[in-house]
Design a protein around this motif. Sequence first.
Motif, PDB file in Angstrom:
ATOM      1  N   THR A   1       0.833  -1.208   0.000  1.00 34.59           N
ATOM      2  CA  THR A   1       0.000   0.000   0.000  1.00 34.59           C
ATOM      3  C   THR A   1       0.865   1.254   0.000  1.00 34.59           C
ATOM      4  N   GLU A   2       1.995   1.191   0.689  1.00 33.24           N
ATOM      5  CA  GLU A   2       2.888   2.354   0.746  1.00 33.24           C
ATOM      6  C   GLU A   2       3.484   2.655  -0.618  1.00 33.24           C
ATOM      7  N   GLU A   3       3.896   1.608  -1.336  1.00 31.35           N
ATOM      8  CA  GLU A   3       4.475   1.799  -2.672  1.00 31.35           C
ATOM      9  C   GLU A   3       3.449   2.394  -3.632  1.00 31.35           C
ATOM     10  N   LEU A   4       2.241   1.856  -3.621  1.00 34.37           N
ATOM     11  CA  LEU A   4       1.212   2.338  -4.534  1.00 34.37           C
ATOM     12  C   LEU A   4       0.829   3.781  -4.224  1.00 34.37           C
ATOM     13  N   ALA A   5       0.679   4.111  -2.948  1.00 33.61           N
ATOM     14  CA  ALA A   5       0.356   5.485  -2.569  1.00 33.61           C
ATOM     15  C   ALA A   5       1.492   6.433  -2.953  1.00 33.61           C
ATOM     16  N   GLY A   6       2.728   6.006  -2.797  1.00 32.80           N
ATOM     17  CA  GLY A   6       3.878   6.825  -3.171  1.00 32.80           C
ATOM     18  C   GLY A   6       3.944   7.074  -4.672  1.00 32.80           C
ATOM     19  N   LEU A   7       3.652   6.041  -5.470  1.00 32.45           N
ATOM     20  CA  LEU A   7       3.642   6.204  -6.923  1.00 32.45           C
ATOM     21  C   LEU A   7       2.544   7.160  -7.365  1.00 32.45           C
ATOM     22  N   ALA A   8       1.382   7.047  -6.751  1.00 27.37           N
ATOM     23  CA  ALA A   8       0.277   7.932  -7.101  1.00 27.37           C
ATOM     24  C   ALA A   8       0.592   9.373  -6.729  1.00 27.37           C
ATOM     25  N   ALA A   9       1.157   9.582  -5.543  1.00 29.97           N
ATOM     26  CA  ALA A   9       1.521  10.934  -5.106  1.00 29.97           C
ATOM     27  C   ALA A   9       2.602  11.523  -6.005  1.00 29.97           C
ATOM     28  N   ALA A  10       3.557  10.705  -6.414  1.00 31.99           N
ATOM     29  CA  ALA A  10       4.619  11.184  -7.300  1.00 31.99           C
ATOM     30  C   ALA A  10       4.067  11.569  -8.672  1.00 31.99           C
ATOM     31  N   ALA A  11       2.945  10.951  -9.064  1.00 36.80           N
ATOM     32  CA  ALA A  11       2.313  11.275 -10.343  1.00 36.80           C
ATOM     33  C   ALA A  11       1.380  12.474 -10.222  1.00 36.80           C
ATOM     34  N   GLY A  12       1.305  13.056  -9.009  1.00 34.95           N
ATOM     35  CA  GLY A  12       0.480  14.238  -8.813  1.00 34.95           C
ATOM     36  C   GLY A  12      -0.957  13.947  -8.434  1.00 34.95           C
ATOM     37  N   LEU A  13      -1.248  12.723  -8.018  1.00 37.63           N
ATOM     38  CA  LEU A  13      -2.606  12.362  -7.634  1.00 37.63           C
ATOM     39  C   LEU A  13      -2.776  12.479  -6.127  1.00 37.63           C
ATOM     40  N   GLU A  14      -3.975  12.833  -5.725  1.00 29.22           N
ATOM     41  CA  GLU A  14      -4.310  12.874  -4.308  1.00 29.22           C
ATOM     42  C   GLU A  14      -4.776  11.481  -3.896  1.00 29.22           C
ATOM     43  N   VAL A  15      -4.227  10.951  -2.835  1.00 25.03           N
ATOM     44  CA  VAL A  15      -4.570   9.609  -2.370  1.00 25.03           C
ATOM     45  C   VAL A  15      -5.780   9.715  -1.451  1.00 25.03           C
ATOM     46  N   MET A  16      -6.905   9.170  -1.908  1.00 24.95           N
ATOM     47  CA  MET A  16      -8.129   9.181  -1.108  1.00 24.95           C
ATOM     48  C   MET A  16      -8.187   7.928  -0.215  1.00 24.95           C
ATOM     49  N   GLU A  17      -7.890   6.768  -0.804  1.00 22.37           N
ATOM     50  CA  GLU A  17      -7.859   5.500  -0.076  1.00 22.37           C
ATOM     51  C   GLU A  17      -6.734   4.645  -0.651  1.00 22.37           C
ATOM     52  N   CYS A  18      -6.102   3.889   0.206  1.00 23.24           N
ATOM     53  CA  CYS A  18      -5.109   2.914  -0.246  1.00 23.24           C
ATOM     54  C   CYS A  18      -4.973   1.883   0.870  1.00 23.24           C
ATOM     55  N   GLU A  19      -5.556   0.720   0.634  1.00 23.77           N
ATOM     56  CA  GLU A  19      -5.614  -0.285   1.687  1.00 23.77           C
ATOM     57  C   GLU A  19      -5.656  -1.692   1.093  1.00 23.77           C
ATOM     58  N   TYR A  20      -5.416  -2.680   1.944  1.00 24.67           N
ATOM     59  CA  TYR A  20      -5.533  -4.073   1.544  1.00 24.67           C
ATOM     60  C   TYR A  20      -6.993  -4.502   1.678  1.00 24.67           C
ATOM     61  N   VAL A  21      -7.452  -5.304   0.721  1.00 26.64           N
ATOM     62  CA  VAL A  21      -8.804  -5.846   0.759  1.00 26.64           C
ATOM     63  C   VAL A  21      -8.676  -7.363   0.671  1.00 26.64           C
ATOM     64  N   CYS A  22      -9.275  -8.065   1.618  1.00 28.63           N
ATOM     65  CA  CYS A  22      -9.242  -9.529   1.636  1.00 28.63           C
ATOM     66  C   CYS A  22     -10.569 -10.069   1.111  1.00 28.63           C
ATOM     67  N   VAL A  23     -10.488 -11.012   0.168  1.00 30.36           N
ATOM     68  CA  VAL A  23     -11.662 -11.613  -0.443  1.00 30.36           C
ATOM     69  C   VAL A  23     -11.569 -13.117  -0.266  1.00 30.36           C
ATOM     70  N   PHE A  24     -12.680 -13.732   0.104  1.00 29.63           N
ATOM     71  CA  PHE A  24     -12.742 -15.179   0.269  1.00 29.63           C
ATOM     72  C   PHE A  24     -13.722 -15.735  -0.758  1.00 29.63           C
ATOM     73  N   ASN A  25     -13.248 -16.599  -1.630  1.00 22.14           N
ATOM     74  CA  ASN A  25     -14.083 -17.260  -2.627  1.00 22.14           C
ATOM     75  C   ASN A  25     -14.083 -18.750  -2.347  1.00 22.14           C
ATOM     76  N   ARG A  26     -15.238 -19.379  -2.543  1.00 17.02           N
ATOM     77  CA  ARG A  26     -15.322 -20.827  -2.357  1.00 17.02           C
ATOM     78  C   ARG A  26     -15.694 -21.467  -3.691  1.00 17.02           C
ATOM     79  N   ASN A  27     -14.895 -22.464  -4.096  1.00 15.75           N
ATOM     80  CA  ASN A  27     -15.195 -23.238  -5.287  1.00 15.75           C
ATOM     81  C   ASN A  27     -16.329 -24.196  -4.930  1.00 15.75           C
ATOM     82  N   ARG A  28     -17.462 -24.035  -5.584  1.00 18.38           N
ATOM     83  CA  ARG A  28     -18.635 -24.844  -5.231  1.00 18.38           C
ATOM     84  C   ARG A  28     -18.427 -26.335  -5.492  1.00 18.38           C
TER      85      ARG A  28
END
Length: 80
Positions: free
Chosen positions: A30-57
């Motif tokens: 998250t730190e790397e992505l936020a840093g790249l966005a800020a370096a490109a002149g973008l304002e960082v609104m959110e930058c976080e990890y999202v966990c998703v659980f999928n089950r193969n039926r």
Amino acid sequence: MVQLRIPPEQCIGRHIYKRGDGTLAYFYTTEELAGLAAAAGLEVMECEYVCVFNRNRKSGLELRRTFVHGVFRRPLHRPR
């Protein structure tokens, strides 16, 4: 989880891995992505990890995935 399953010999550098088909995969923090966005002149609104659980039926296998989710905004240009 994918990053943890990759054999060490496929590790090329920090967070860079070679896939079986010869392509490369890079796992951002998250730190790397936020840093790249800020370096490109973008304002960082959110930058976080999202966990998703999928089950193969069919097999009943539970797949755990973690993604980096980011919301960025271009700064508004105000006339002078």
